[in-house]
Scaffold this active site. Structure first.
Site, PDB file in Angstrom:
ATOM      1  N   GLN A   1      12.274  10.616  -2.932  1.00 39.70           N
ATOM      2  CA  GLN A   1      12.270  10.835  -1.485  1.00 39.70           C
ATOM      3  C   GLN A   1      13.470  11.648  -1.029  1.00 39.70           C
ATOM      4  O   GLN A   1      13.673  11.850   0.156  1.00 39.70           O
ATOM      5  CB  GLN A   1      12.255   9.486  -0.756  1.00 39.70           C
ATOM      6  CG  GLN A   1      10.992   8.692  -1.025  1.00 39.70           C
ATOM      7  CD  GLN A   1      11.025   7.305  -0.395  1.00 39.70           C
ATOM      8  OE1 GLN A   1      12.015   6.884   0.200  1.00 39.70           O
ATOM      9  NE2 GLN A   1       9.930   6.585  -0.527  1.00 39.70           N
TER      10      GLN A   1
ATOM     11  N   HIS B   1      14.528   5.680  -0.148  1.00 40.99           N
ATOM     12  CA  HIS B   1      15.185   5.022   1.001  1.00 40.99           C
ATOM     13  C   HIS B   1      16.582   5.588   1.287  1.00 40.99           C
ATOM     14  O   HIS B   1      17.582   4.876   1.250  1.00 40.99           O
ATOM     15  CB  HIS B   1      15.240   3.496   0.799  1.00 40.99           C
ATOM     16  CG  HIS B   1      13.872   2.878   0.728  1.00 40.99           C
ATOM     17  ND1 HIS B   1      13.676   1.534   0.552  1.00 40.99           N
ATOM     18  CD2 HIS B   1      12.645   3.423   0.824  1.00 40.99           C
ATOM     19  CE1 HIS B   1      12.373   1.278   0.522  1.00 40.99           C
ATOM     20  NE2 HIS B   1      11.724   2.427   0.687  1.00 40.99           N
TER      21      HIS B   1
ATOM     22  N   GLU C   1       9.109  -1.292  11.950  1.00 44.40           N
ATOM     23  CA  GLU C   1       9.717  -1.815  13.182  1.00 44.40           C
ATOM     24  C   GLU C   1      10.185  -0.716  14.117  1.00 44.40           C
ATOM     25  O   GLU C   1      10.601   0.356  13.684  1.00 44.40           O
ATOM     26  CB  GLU C   1      10.958  -2.661  12.832  1.00 44.40           C
ATOM     27  CG  GLU C   1      10.655  -3.901  12.038  1.00 44.40           C
ATOM     28  CD  GLU C   1      11.904  -4.745  11.756  1.00 44.40           C
ATOM     29  OE1 GLU C   1      13.019  -4.334  12.158  1.00 44.40           O
ATOM     30  OE2 GLU C   1      11.749  -5.816  11.147  1.00 44.40           O
TER      31      GLU C   1
ATOM     32  N   TYR D   1      19.901  -6.462  11.990  1.00 43.90           N
ATOM     33  CA  TYR D   1      18.450  -6.334  12.177  1.00 43.90           C
ATOM     34  C   TYR D   1      17.639  -7.055  11.088  1.00 43.90           C
ATOM     35  O   TYR D   1      16.428  -6.897  11.004  1.00 43.90           O
ATOM     36  CB  TYR D   1      18.077  -4.856  12.381  1.00 43.90           C
ATOM     37  CG  TYR D   1      18.589  -4.430  13.737  1.00 43.90           C
ATOM     38  CD1 TYR D   1      17.790  -4.553  14.865  1.00 43.90           C
ATOM     39  CD2 TYR D   1      19.921  -4.054  13.915  1.00 43.90           C
ATOM     40  CE1 TYR D   1      18.283  -4.262  16.124  1.00 43.90           C
ATOM     41  CE2 TYR D   1      20.434  -3.769  15.171  1.00 43.90           C
ATOM     42  CZ  TYR D   1      19.613  -3.881  16.275  1.00 43.90           C
ATOM     43  OH  TYR D   1      20.100  -3.618  17.529  1.00 43.90           O
TER      44      TYR D   1
ATOM     45  N   TYR E   1       4.813  -5.151  -1.558  1.00 45.78           N
ATOM     46  CA  TYR E   1       3.585  -4.382  -1.738  1.00 45.78           C
ATOM     47  C   TYR E   1       2.612  -5.039  -2.706  1.00 45.78           C
ATOM     48  O   TYR E   1       1.436  -4.764  -2.699  1.00 45.78           O
ATOM     49  CB  TYR E   1       3.915  -2.961  -2.198  1.00 45.78           C
ATOM     50  CG  TYR E   1       4.446  -2.151  -1.070  1.00 45.78           C
ATOM     51  CD1 TYR E   1       3.581  -1.592  -0.141  1.00 45.78           C
ATOM     52  CD2 TYR E   1       5.802  -2.005  -0.873  1.00 45.78           C
ATOM     53  CE1 TYR E   1       4.058  -0.875   0.924  1.00 45.78           C
ATOM     54  CE2 TYR E   1       6.294  -1.298   0.203  1.00 45.78           C
ATOM     55  CZ  TYR E   1       5.421  -0.726   1.093  1.00 45.78           C
ATOM     56  OH  TYR E   1       5.895  -0.022   2.157  1.00 45.78           O
TER      57      TYR E   1
HETATM   58  C1  HEC Z   1       0.688  -6.827 -11.403  1.00 40.11           C
HETATM   59  C2  HEC Z   1       0.335  -5.827 -10.447  1.00 40.11           C
HETATM   60  C3  HEC Z   1       0.350  -4.373 -10.870  1.00 40.11           C
HETATM   61  C4  HEC Z   1      -0.326  -3.786 -11.911  1.00 40.11           C
HETATM   62  C5  HEC Z   1      -1.186  -4.447 -12.940  1.00 40.11           C
HETATM   63  C6  HEC Z   1      -0.044  -2.363 -11.815  1.00 40.11           C
HETATM   64  N1  HEC Z   1       0.765  -2.119 -10.764  1.00 40.11           N
HETATM   65 FE1  HEC Z   1       1.420  -0.319 -10.175  1.00 40.11          FE
HETATM   66  N2  HEC Z   1       2.561  -1.163  -8.740  1.00 40.11           N
HETATM   67  C7  HEC Z   1       2.594  -2.513  -8.468  1.00 40.11           C
HETATM   68  C8  HEC Z   1       3.556  -2.744  -7.425  1.00 40.11           C
HETATM   69  C9  HEC Z   1       3.885  -4.077  -6.807  1.00 40.11           C
HETATM   70  C10 HEC Z   1       4.100  -1.492  -7.088  1.00 40.11           C
HETATM   71  C11 HEC Z   1       5.156  -1.179  -6.056  1.00 40.11           C
HETATM   72  C12 HEC Z   1       4.471  -0.671  -4.818  1.00 40.11           C
HETATM   73  C13 HEC Z   1       5.348  -0.338  -3.674  1.00 40.11           C
HETATM   74  O1  HEC Z   1       6.318  -1.051  -3.447  1.00 40.11           O
HETATM   75  O2  HEC Z   1       5.003   0.659  -3.027  1.00 40.11           O
HETATM   76  C14 HEC Z   1       3.449  -0.529  -7.928  1.00 40.11           C
HETATM   77  C15 HEC Z   1       3.716   0.815  -7.889  1.00 40.11           C
HETATM   78  C16 HEC Z   1       3.040   1.758  -8.622  1.00 40.11           C
HETATM   79  C17 HEC Z   1       3.248   3.159  -8.528  1.00 40.11           C
HETATM   80  C18 HEC Z   1       4.217   3.835  -7.611  1.00 40.11           C
HETATM   81  C19 HEC Z   1       3.558   4.022  -6.277  1.00 40.11           C
HETATM   82  C20 HEC Z   1       4.354   4.842  -5.296  1.00 40.11           C
HETATM   83  O3  HEC Z   1       4.115   4.659  -4.099  1.00 40.11           O
HETATM   84  O4  HEC Z   1       5.189   5.666  -5.698  1.00 40.11           O
HETATM   85  C21 HEC Z   1       2.377   3.761  -9.381  1.00 40.11           C
HETATM   86  C22 HEC Z   1       2.226   5.240  -9.638  1.00 40.11           C
HETATM   87  C23 HEC Z   1       1.640   2.714 -10.016  1.00 40.11           C
HETATM   88  N3  HEC Z   1       2.069   1.516  -9.539  1.00 40.11           N
HETATM   89  C24 HEC Z   1       0.645   2.937 -10.960  1.00 40.11           C
HETATM   90  C25 HEC Z   1       0.058   1.917 -11.691  1.00 40.11           C
HETATM   91  C26 HEC Z   1      -0.842   2.151 -12.788  1.00 40.11           C
HETATM   92  C27 HEC Z   1      -1.354   3.505 -13.223  1.00 40.11           C
HETATM   93  C28 HEC Z   1      -1.141   0.934 -13.298  1.00 40.11           C
HETATM   94  C29 HEC Z   1      -1.964   0.635 -14.519  1.00 40.11           C
HETATM   95  C30 HEC Z   1      -1.517   1.213 -15.753  1.00 40.11           C
HETATM   96  C31 HEC Z   1      -0.450  -0.062 -12.497  1.00 40.11           C
HETATM   97  N4  HEC Z   1       0.268   0.581 -11.545  1.00 40.11           N
HETATM   98  C32 HEC Z   1      -0.554  -1.422 -12.683  1.00 40.11           C
HETATM   99  C33 HEC Z   1       1.850  -3.501  -9.063  1.00 40.11           C
HETATM  100  C34 HEC Z   1       1.039  -3.322 -10.169  1.00 40.11           C
END
Ligand code: HEC
Length: 484
Positions: A193, A263, A356, A366, A377
């Site tokens: 970012q 951020h 907010e 805050y 998320y």
């Molecule tokens: C157990 C739950 C879980 C699984 C399974 C999972 N993720 Fe995630 N993923 C998350 C979470 C929680 C975030 C953080 C999201 C946020 O805070 O925006 C995230 C973030 C991401 C991001 C970053 C998103 C961004 O906004 O930059 C990507 C890319 C991503 N995941 C891809 C994948 C892929 C591809 C898979 C499978 C291989 C996968 N994730 C499996 C929970 C999971």
């Protein structure tokens, strides 16, 4: 031979296709492509590993959507791959380093990209007219062809400055985008970012010529480690299309720089008494927003020359705290000064469901990340607490999050009925809202522009028009009331 006979029978193509070889190739290709459709690698891997959190249609569920165009942890393929490979452990995104090969991860990224393109990632063309409750509005394209424009400000009626996040400061003269960006601006860290963020023109520009920039600044890498970064504020002047006379107004102590790439904040505004305010996001370290000896997760106030106002609320604190004006702020990307009261208003990105709008008062807390209306998320609770004594409540919060970005009080008489109302931009919901504010309350909230791309910044121009900075494709539109 059997295939040949079968196909010829089936399609009755014997007379058309004379050559067996073509038929065999055709059959082979049919089987091959059928195989590919039934078993696309990326999709299979996705459904097995990712769907339970990101949804079988990639549109979110227990974790964020991967096709809404919002990439909190980096929008380039390299970042997406890295986030999959190494995970984002503190947020519950698992690491796939052990279970997926690099080619699996490439297939996944490709699948995410293809899916992203399918869901109308390209917004519809910008219309020439839109209607709102109060006005019929003419919409013009002010500038297009920008790359991730982040902010706009005006030197005078004929000259606008626009930042492009990858690190370019652009000039628009008489409605024409100048080819050559301003030379010699500071080097920015264009990752995640980060990059070149805000630009702000000194309210006394005509006398002093100062222009202020906010950007993500990286330290030299130590032992090949990932360089540490933090938001930095400078001012300078533009002479012969070149940035000169630069002064660094704010640089965090280097031990407060962080390895994350999200951020950063950051908006710059001036109040009627000549103070300069800027925001720094918590840089992914939520708990640090509560620590008034650290610069992240705060609003800061300095004099325009970088010196620290005597009356700052933490002036008694150590050097890091002296510039702090408010704390417990997650990631403020919208700030504006009320044209009548001179008070500072800010919008901050919350976690899921916790964006907010705040009235920022000196020394106040805050609440992030002790209290919030949002969830993580991945759907887990950050905290049950939404209130606590000694912590401020937002004036308004958005649930679900609209991804607030860009804020300005409309301060002209061109749209007479909108004078002193608050324009709020939103990335994820691709909209501009207009809020009626009375004292510290929101009396009315309407959407005046929606669905033409993610909004990074909104601004009243010196001509009274409303300028909206759209992220993708990088465009600035200009709204004026239709006289008829
Ligand atoms: C157990 C739950 C879980 C699984 C399974 C999972 N993720 Fe995630 N993923 C998350 C979470 C929680 C975030 C953080 C999201 C946020 O805070 O925006 C995230 C973030 C991401 C991001 C970053 C998103 C961004 O906004 O930059 C990507 C890319 C991503 N995941 C891809 C994948 C892929 C591809 C898979 C499978 C291989 C996968 N994730 C499996 C929970 C999971």
């Amino acid at each position: 031979m059997v295939v040949y006979k079968l196909l010829s029978k089936l399609f009755g193509m014997k007379s058309v296709i004379q050559n067996q070889k073509y038929v065999l190739t055709f059959a082979f290709l049919t089987i091959l492509s059928f195989g590919c459709i039934a078993q696309p690698k990326g999709e299979t891997i996705y459904l097995k590993n990712c769907a339970q959190c990101h949804g079988s249609d990639l549109n979110g569920g227990n974790a964020t959507s991967l096709i809404d165009g919002v990439w909190q942890y980096g929008d380039e393929d390299g970042y997406i791959s890295r986030n999959i490979k190494f995970g984002i452990p503190n947020l519950g995104m698992p690491s796939y380093e052990e279970t997926l090969s690099d080619s699996d991860i490439r297939a996944l990224v490709q699948y995410i990209r293809e899916s992203e393109n399918k869901v109308g990632a390209t917004p519809p063309p910008i219309p020439e007219k839109i209607e709102t409750m109060d006005y019929d509005i003419n919409v013009e394209i002010f500038v297009e062809g920008l790359e991730i424009p982040w902010a706009i400000d005006f030197i005078d009626k004929n000259t606008a400055l626009i930042t492009e996040r990858p690190g370019r400061l652009r000039i628009v003269k008489n409605g024409i985008l100048q080819d050559e960006p301003v030379q010699n601006i500071p080097e920015v860290l264009n990752e995640g970012q980060g990059g070149l963020l805000d630009v702000a023109i000194d309210p006394e520009y005509n006398e002093n010529g100062w222009i202020y920039l906010a950007y993500s600044h990286a330290l030299k890498s130590q032992n090949g480690d990932r360089p540490l970064a933090m938001t930095r504020i400078v001012r300078g002047k533009i002479e012969n299309n070149t940035w000169t006379n630069q002064e660094v107004l704010f640089e965090a102590p280097h031990e407060n720089y962080r390895p994350t790439r999200h951020h950063y904040g950051c908006r710059i505004v001036f109040d009627p008494w000549g103070y300069l305010y800027f925001s720094i996001g918590e840089r992914g370290y939520g708990f640090e927003a509560q620590d008034v000896s650290l610069v992240n997760g705060k609003v800061h106030r300095i004099n325009k020359d970088g010196s620290i106002p005597e009356s700052n609320p933490f002036n008694f604190n150590d050097s890091a705290g002296k510039t702090i004006y408010s704390y417990g702020n997650r990631n403020i990307q919208g700030m504006a000064i009320h044209p009548v009261t001179g008070q500072l208003w800010a919008t901050e990105h919350g976690p899921m469901g916790g964006d907010e709008l705040n009235l920022i008062l000196p020394g106040r807390n805050y609440g992030w990340e002790t209290i919030t209306y949002g969830k993580n998320y991945n759907g887990t609770i950050i905290t049950e607490e939404t209130h606590r004594p000694g912590m401020e409540q937002p004036v308004l919060y958005w649930k679900p999050s609209i991804a607030v970005c860009g804020l300005d009080f409309y301060c002209s008489s061109l749209f007479k009925k909108w004078e002193n109302k608050l324009l709020v931009g939103a990335l994820k919901y691709e909209e501009v809202r207009l809020l009626d504010i009375e004292e510290d309350r929101v009396m009315h909230d309407q959407i005046i522009f929606k669905g033409y791309g993610r909004v990074r910044d909104v601004s009243t121009g010196p001509d009274g028009a409303i300028y909206i900075v759209l992220n993708d494709p990088g465009t600035v539109v200009r709204l004026t009331p239709d006289k008829n």
